[in-house]
Scaffold this active site. Structure first.
Site, PDB file in Angstrom:
ATOM      1  N   LYS A  16      58.615  27.520  39.912  1.00 42.13           N
ATOM      2  CA  LYS A  16      59.362  27.024  38.889  1.00 42.13           C
ATOM      3  C   LYS A  16      59.983  25.844  39.303  1.00 42.13           C
ATOM      4  CE  LYS A  16      60.768  29.876  35.562  1.00 42.13           C
ATOM      5  NZ  LYS A  16      61.560  31.112  35.181  1.00 42.13           N
ATOM      6  N   SER A  22      23.128  47.271  59.834  1.00 46.49           N
ATOM      7  CA  SER A  22      23.943  47.272  58.762  1.00 46.49           C
ATOM      8  C   SER A  22      25.172  48.080  58.867  1.00 46.49           C
ATOM      9  CB  SER A  22      23.018  47.622  57.826  1.00 46.49           C
ATOM     10  OG  SER A  22      23.655  47.539  56.379  1.00 46.49           O
ATOM     11  N   GLY A  63      27.603  50.238  57.723  1.00 51.49           N
ATOM     12  CA  GLY A  63      27.935  51.195  56.441  1.00 51.49           C
ATOM     13  C   GLY A  63      29.356  51.645  56.462  1.00 51.49           C
ATOM     14  N   CYS A  80      26.667  47.130  54.080  1.00 49.56           N
ATOM     15  CA  CYS A  80      26.275  47.685  52.808  1.00 49.56           C
ATOM     16  C   CYS A  80      27.244  48.492  52.145  1.00 49.56           C
ATOM     17  CB  CYS A  80      24.973  48.369  53.109  1.00 49.56           C
ATOM     18  SG  CYS A  80      24.968  49.774  54.324  1.00 49.56           S
ATOM     19  N   TYR A 122      25.005  38.635  56.190  1.00 49.52           N
ATOM     20  CA  TYR A 122      24.851  39.029  54.580  1.00 49.52           C
ATOM     21  C   TYR A 122      25.878  40.191  54.206  1.00 49.52           C
ATOM     22  CZ  TYR A 122      22.069  43.060  55.494  1.00 49.52           C
ATOM     23  OH  TYR A 122      21.646  44.323  56.163  1.00 49.52           O
ATOM     24  N   ARG A 159      18.381  53.422  48.775  1.00 48.54           N
ATOM     25  CA  ARG A 159      18.702  54.900  49.311  1.00 48.54           C
ATOM     26  C   ARG A 159      17.576  55.952  48.831  1.00 48.54           C
ATOM     27  NH1 ARG A 159      22.983  52.898  46.743  1.00 48.54           N
ATOM     28  NH2 ARG A 159      25.205  52.892  47.570  1.00 48.54           N
ATOM     29  N   ARG A 189      53.169  25.035  34.918  1.00 47.16           N
ATOM     30  CA  ARG A 189      52.726  25.691  35.850  1.00 47.16           C
ATOM     31  C   ARG A 189      51.114  25.645  35.576  1.00 47.16           C
ATOM     32  NH1 ARG A 189      55.602  31.144  33.915  1.00 47.16           N
ATOM     33  NH2 ARG A 189      54.391  31.215  32.132  1.00 47.16           N
ATOM     34  N   MET A 208      61.356  38.633  35.440  1.00 42.05           N
ATOM     35  CA  MET A 208      62.736  39.002  35.657  1.00 42.05           C
ATOM     36  C   MET A 208      63.527  37.834  34.404  1.00 42.05           C
ATOM     37  SD  MET A 208      62.975  38.835  39.724  1.00 42.05           S
ATOM     38  CE  MET A 208      61.285  37.848  39.619  1.00 42.05           C
ATOM     39  N   GLY A 251      57.567  36.770  32.595  1.00 42.38           N
ATOM     40  CA  GLY A 251      58.537  37.724  31.942  1.00 42.38           C
ATOM     41  C   GLY A 251      59.044  38.933  32.981  1.00 42.38           C
ATOM     42  N   HIS A 285      54.187  37.746  24.953  1.00 44.18           N
ATOM     43  CA  HIS A 285      54.195  38.682  25.938  1.00 44.18           C
ATOM     44  C   HIS A 285      53.021  39.216  26.122  1.00 44.18           C
ATOM     45  CE1 HIS A 285      54.626  42.269  28.686  1.00 44.18           C
ATOM     46  NE2 HIS A 285      55.126  41.308  29.365  1.00 44.18           N
ATOM     47  N   GLU A 337      27.580  53.007  61.100  1.00 43.91           N
ATOM     48  CA  GLU A 337      28.688  53.992  60.491  1.00 43.91           C
ATOM     49  C   GLU A 337      29.205  54.937  61.256  1.00 43.91           C
ATOM     50  OE1 GLU A 337      26.672  55.586  57.196  1.00 43.91           O
ATOM     51  OE2 GLU A 337      24.797  55.931  58.620  1.00 43.91           O
ATOM     52  N   ARG A 348      67.791  30.899  35.972  1.00 45.61           N
ATOM     53  CA  ARG A 348      66.194  31.338  35.706  1.00 45.61           C
ATOM     54  C   ARG A 348      65.726  31.858  37.121  1.00 45.61           C
ATOM     55  NH1 ARG A 348      63.272  26.173  33.510  1.00 45.61           N
ATOM     56  NH2 ARG A 348      61.982  27.684  32.499  1.00 45.61           N
TER      57      ARG A 348
HETATM   58  P1  ADP Z   1      60.051  32.833  31.926  1.00 45.94           P
HETATM   59  O1  ADP Z   1      59.919  32.770  33.545  1.00 45.94           O
HETATM   60  O2  ADP Z   1      60.143  34.026  31.635  1.00 45.94           O
HETATM   61  O3  ADP Z   1      59.222  31.984  31.529  1.00 45.94           O
HETATM   62  P2  ADP Z   1      62.238  30.959  32.158  1.00 45.94           P
HETATM   63  O4  ADP Z   1      63.209  30.959  33.000  1.00 45.94           O
HETATM   64  O5  ADP Z   1      61.094  30.146  32.081  1.00 45.94           O
HETATM   65  O6  ADP Z   1      61.654  32.441  32.144  1.00 45.94           O
HETATM   66  O7  ADP Z   1      63.002  30.955  30.747  1.00 45.94           O
HETATM   67  C1  ADP Z   1      63.179  31.754  29.550  1.00 45.94           C
HETATM   68  C2  ADP Z   1      63.040  30.875  28.384  1.00 45.94           C
HETATM   69  O8  ADP Z   1      64.350  29.917  28.338  1.00 45.94           O
HETATM   70  C3  ADP Z   1      61.843  29.737  28.116  1.00 45.94           C
HETATM   71  O9  ADP Z   1      61.589  29.815  27.046  1.00 45.94           O
HETATM   72  C4  ADP Z   1      62.803  28.590  28.697  1.00 45.94           C
HETATM   73  O10 ADP Z   1      62.051  27.412  28.216  1.00 45.94           O
HETATM   74  C5  ADP Z   1      64.195  28.756  28.178  1.00 45.94           C
HETATM   75  N1  ADP Z   1      65.037  27.913  28.966  1.00 45.94           N
HETATM   76  C6  ADP Z   1      65.166  28.065  30.437  1.00 45.94           C
HETATM   77  N2  ADP Z   1      66.125  27.285  30.704  1.00 45.94           N
HETATM   78  C7  ADP Z   1      66.719  26.493  29.676  1.00 45.94           C
HETATM   79  C8  ADP Z   1      67.639  25.346  29.491  1.00 45.94           C
HETATM   80  N3  ADP Z   1      68.140  25.090  30.617  1.00 45.94           N
HETATM   81  N4  ADP Z   1      67.554  24.712  28.292  1.00 45.94           N
HETATM   82  C9  ADP Z   1      66.710  25.593  27.226  1.00 45.94           C
HETATM   83  N5  ADP Z   1      65.958  26.380  27.361  1.00 45.94           N
HETATM   84  C10 ADP Z   1      65.882  26.921  28.498  1.00 45.94           C
HETATM   85 MG    MG Z   2      59.163  30.288  31.662  1.00 52.15          MG
HETATM   86 MG    MG Z   3      26.510  56.574  55.396  1.00 52.85          MG
END
Ligand code: ADP
Ligand code: MG
Ligand code: MG
Length: 911
Positions: free
Chosen positions: A28, A800, A802, A867, A887, A598, A372, A110, A108, A492, A781, A99
């Site tokens: 990120k 081969s 095994g 194999c 192979y 076999r 990403r 952390m 999602g 999610h 083997e 973040r």
């Molecule tokens: P995740 O890895 O779960 O996507 P993020 O850190 O990307 O977590 O953020 C969770 C949500 O918060 C996302 O929708 C992101 O766009 C929003 N967000 C994060 N930072 C900001 C910010 N500075 N201003 C507005 N929205 C934010």
């Molecule tokens: Mg995000």
């Molecule tokens: Mg065998």
């Protein structure tokens, strides 16, 4: 260490880091920096590097804070400079988000904290400055909730319990008689904050922190702490991400999508992550913040007009209703949309991959918050790679490297049978969140999905949830499919399911789910836990009961990828096949030969087993020969079938391998039947079966030990092979026969077997007055064979490996008994993988390399292959490539995976 730079700032089209620094800045952070550098509007901020996470775990919290404090203070000052606002200030407060962000994206995994910096006074300042009380208090209550959740540990106590904050919201809504959060007044939100804080005080014993610095350190450190939470650990395990990597922390000025009707937040993809179609798509919500879109609290709307129209059509919503109630961003905020569309286009072109992006529109102004490479299904993976290749965006090697070998598996899975689907009863329709066909009994909790599968012999359940959260990851992983009542295409459940290649239908609004009663009610019909439904992840349809499936059809893109794979791979890919039918399936997938046929499997077919038993129970050699004579034509016929199917591709046939005990009946009833058939007494049969019993059959009378004690067995098999080869050749079919002797540990064992084979062949040649070339080789083997491979190669014309038995003997793990300790070993990290699935490169792999090197020191041209099960596992295939094997051989359905993995290894080597 003292001079290490630990904080990298970005903002206003400048950045100290860049997109290549994923190891240091996390995915990120690196991309936030890069987006600045290429002129994309990104709120200013900074990234604390991943090493600090490791330092946090070695030196503790206080040390970690001290290490970064001066740099963080400076970086905050920079944000203040860019924004003209002040951190920890009650007049013109700067609010930030905190973040997480590891090297590899962990969606999602952390939690993010938004609106950090607010307190009772700062909120008033924000209200005044924005002229929008409601927005200020909405931001504040969100902050207290997130911070309470993530930093202060305000979690529900049991799975049926509600989140303590959600409970407060529900009570408040009930008191005020409103349905939606958006219907609450500013005063209601003030009351909510008050109750939230009281709940915090009650549960933690402390006041909610008002000082922004205290808030910031708390948030940063809990991001580090979350690196080791259960769901992060599980996600890393499922995705092979090492714990040592650590996470970075991104602190960034807030932009607000919840500032009113001219603000919005959303998630979008530059191509379709489900099908791969080259179509910009995504979802957004007006007047919302951060996770609202993915959390599935409100059902989001489509970003593009075409997406919105497709959605309306699939949901049976008229165009008039759609335009009035569910308009696209393209229609609602055309300017911001135009800019977003241009940016998504540029980002995809710049990163040359499908992008998954987050954005926020604050009062009409667009801000990008993340980009990403998007997670995608196996089908989308292949289509996007081949499309981008055709578009000239990437070259062939990149296209091959882009595809994840293991993910091809998804494409080979069955789909619903068209006729069965037509006849099926559609209960409701949700969103086609992740394609595929799933059928199974329903369960309502992630844990129950695991339990169900354990209790019912591995049968997979369908997980039914109102919405899913990262806590449900493990249950989603074991489920056959996922159905949610809430949430859109970027929820999610949808994102995670697509990443797993698991069928998912989301946002099935008609589905009423009662967790306490464990019922799913759809249009008046009530289903209980264990009742069957079927999900069509490609259309969003939910069917009642079990709908039949059929084999998948492979696309032209798939064929093209396979063609490229063969073009780049050095190793050949063969298959393990015992029947002409298996062989044909494998050839369809591009197998270039049979690496393991076999012969014992042929012994079980039809009434052959009787002749086999007669042979085993015979008193002497004459008796055995008489029984073997009955088997000869049957084996010859089998070999003819396989040779014909393979049409000149090499076929390695292994001589009889398992302990004889496996072929004889063990119940009294069966033994009596056999006695009658053979015309001998039950007691004799019983006695002989008893005599065959071994304490340790896997190390007993099996493999070449059979052929060396009963040479007539090898004779019969050799004769069947040579005669079949001659017969097939006579019909004009080309032929390449490799006879493989199993379980050799000592060169003399092989020498004796080869003599028998050669003598038999010679005899057949004389009888028929024609001859044919064949090779004799061995399976490596037994560890001793690997270590003495130089001697063995004096006789063997090919090796081969095994690796199933080799792993068993090298590790001293009985494959049939690992259930008791393997799970514990994996849990404790004594082993990283099941060594029977993923080759133990350090141990077994070293034996393999020694075997290859020593074998070729004697016989330079020695053909070497593998194999075992490992021949179809991508990391093991790569190891085989770098070990110089000619192979790999694997089960038919893994042939495409091995072909791609082999090509990737070759490309890697070339780099
Ligand atoms: P995740 O890895 O779960 O996507 P993020 O850190 O990307 O977590 O953020 C969770 C949500 O918060 C996302 O929708 C992101 O766009 C929003 N967000 C994060 N930072 C900001 C910010 N500075 N201003 C507005 N929205 C934010
Ligand atoms: Mg995000
Ligand atoms: Mg065998």
């Amino acid at each position: 260490m003292a001079n290490t730079k630990r904080v990298y700032t970005f903002g206003n089209k400048k950045a100290e880091g860049n997109g290549k620094m994923k190891e240091t800045l996390g995915g990120k952070g690196a991309n936030l920096a890069e987006m600045n550098l290429i002129g994309v509007p990104v709120p200013p901020g900074f990234t604390i590097i991943t090493d600090v996470c490791t330092e946090y775990y070695t030196h503790g919290r206080d040390k970690a804070v001290e290490m970064i404090r001066p740099e963080v203070e400076k970086a905050i000052a920079e944000i203040e400079h860019h924004t003209g606002m002040k951190f920890n200030d009650n007049k013109n407060p700067l609010l930030v988000s905190v973040r997480s962000g590891a090297r590899a994206s962990m969606p999602g995994m952390m939690d993010t904290i938004l609106n950090l910096g607010l307190n009772d006074e700062a909120v008033e300042a924000i209200a005044q400055k924005s002229g929008n009380d409601r927005f200020a208090w909405d931001s504040y209550r969100r902050f207290v909730q997130m911070y309470g959740d993530v930093v202060l540990g305000m979690k529900p106590e049991s799975k049926e319990d509600e989140d303590p904050f959600e409970e407060i919201i529900d009570h408040l809504k009930a008191e005020k008689g409103v349905q939606n959060d958006t219907d609450l007044t500013t005063d209601d939100l003030k009351e909510m904050v008050k109750r939230f804080k009281a709940a915090v005080k009650k549960q933690t014993g402390s006041d909610f922190p008002a000082d922004a610095w205290e808030q910031l350190w708390g948030a940063v450190m809990s991001v580090f702490q979350s690196w080791m939470n259960d769901r992060a650990i599980l996600y890393r395990k499922l995705n092979n991400i090492p714990a040592e990597w650590g996470t970075a922390v991104n602190v960034q000025a807030m932009v607000f999508g919840n500032m009113g009707e001219n603000s919005a937040t959303g998630v979008c993809f530059s191509r379709d992550a489900g099908t791969g179609e080259n179509l910009f798509n995504g979802e957004y919500l007006v007047n919302a913040q951060g996770e609202d879109v993915v959390a599935g609290i409100r059902t989001p709307q489509q970003i593009t007009k075409i997406g919105s129209q497709r959605w309306a059509e699939s949901q049976g919503v008229s165009e008039a209703e759609r335009a009035a109630k569910f308009p696209s961003l393209e229609e609602v905020m055309p300017e911001a949309y135009g800019e977003l569309n241009a940016i998504q286009h540029n980002l995809e072109k710049y990163f040359t991959d499908m992008q998954d992006m987050e954005f926020t529109i604050q009062d009409g102004k667009l801000w990008m918050l993340q980009t990403r490479s998007g997670k995608r299904t196996g089908a989308a993976m292949v289509k996007i790679a081949m499309d981008m290749l055709a578009e000239g965006l990437i070259d062939e090697k990149t296209a091959v490297m882009r595809c994840e070998a293991a993910k091809l598996d998804e494409l080979l899975h069955p789909v619903f049978d068209k006729d069965a689907m037509k006849a099926a009863r559609v209960m409701t329709k949700g969103l086609p969140a992740s394609p595929g066909a799933a059928t199974g009994p329903i369960v309502f909790f992630a844990e129950d999905a695991e339990k169900w599968t354990e209790k019912h012999n591995g049968q997979k359940a369908i997980l039914v949830r109102i919405e899913t959260s990262p806590e449900d990851l493990k249950g989603m992983h074991v489920a056959a499919g996922i159905l949610t009542a809430r949430g859109g295409m970027t929820s999610h459940a949808a994102v995670v399911a697509r990443g797993m290649g698991k069928c998912c239908v989301s946002g099935a609004g008609d589905a009423k789910i009662d967790y306490k009663a464990r019922t799913l009610i759809i249009n008046g019909m009530t289903l209980k836990e264990g009742d069957w439904i079927s999900l069509n992840g490609s259309t969003g349809e939910v069917y009642l009961g079990q709908v039949a499936t059929r084999d998948a059809e492979l696309s032209g893109d798939f064929a093209k990828l396979m063609e490229l794979s063969s073009q780049y791979a050095r190793m050949k890919v063969r298959t393990n096949a015992d029947t002409p039918n298996d062989a044909e399936v494998a050839i369809g997938f591009g197998a270039q030969g049979i690496g393991l046929c076999r012969t014992e499997h042929m012994f079980f077919e039809g009434d052959r087993i009787l002749a086999v038993r007669e042979m085993i129970l015979a008193d002497d050699e004459d008796g055995r020969r008489a029984a073997l004579a009955k088997l000869l034509p049957m084996q010859r016929g089998d070999f003819e079938g396989i040779f014909t199917a393979m049409n000149g591709l090499p076929v390695t046939v292994r001589l009889l391998d398992p302990p004889l005990h496996e072929f004889v009946p063990h119940t009294e009833k069966d033994q009596k039947e056999l006695a009658e058939h053979l015309g001998i007494s039950y007691e004799t049969v019983h006695h002989k079966v008893e005599a065959l019993h071994e304490v340790n059959p896997m190390l007993g009378h099996r493999g070449c030990r059979l052929g060396n004690t009963y040479p007539e067995i090898t004779e019969m098999q050799a004769r069947a092979l040579i005669e079949a080869a001659l017969n097939v050749r006579k019909k004009g079919t080309p032929m390449s026969v490799e006879i493989m002797v199993p379980l050799v540990g000592n060169v003399k064992e092989l020498k004796y077997q080869k003599q028998i084979i050669d003598n038999t062949a010679e005899q057949v040649f004389i009888e028929r007055d024609e001859d044919i070339a064949y090779m004799v080789g061995t399976m490596i083997e037994v560890p001793r064979a690997a270590v003495t491979a130089n001697e063995i190669a004096e006789v063997a014309e090919f090796f081969s490996f095994g690796t199933n038995d080799l792993t068993q003997m090298a590790l001293g793990f009985s494959r049939d008994d690992i259930g008791k300790f393997l799970p514990v070993y994996l849990d404790r990290g004594i082993l990283d993988h099941d060594p029977f699935q993923v080759l133990d490169q350090v141990g077994v792999g070293a034996l393999l390399r020694e075997g290859v090197a020593k074998g070729r020191s004697t016989r330079k041209s020695l053909k070497c292959g593998i194999c075992g099960e490992h021949g179809g596992e991508p990391s093991s295939v790569e190891f085989c490539h770098f070990s110089g094997l000619d192979y790999v051989s694997c089960s038919p359905f893994r042939v495409p995976i091995a072909r791609l993995a082999a090509a990737q290894a070759a490309i890697k080597e070339g780099k």
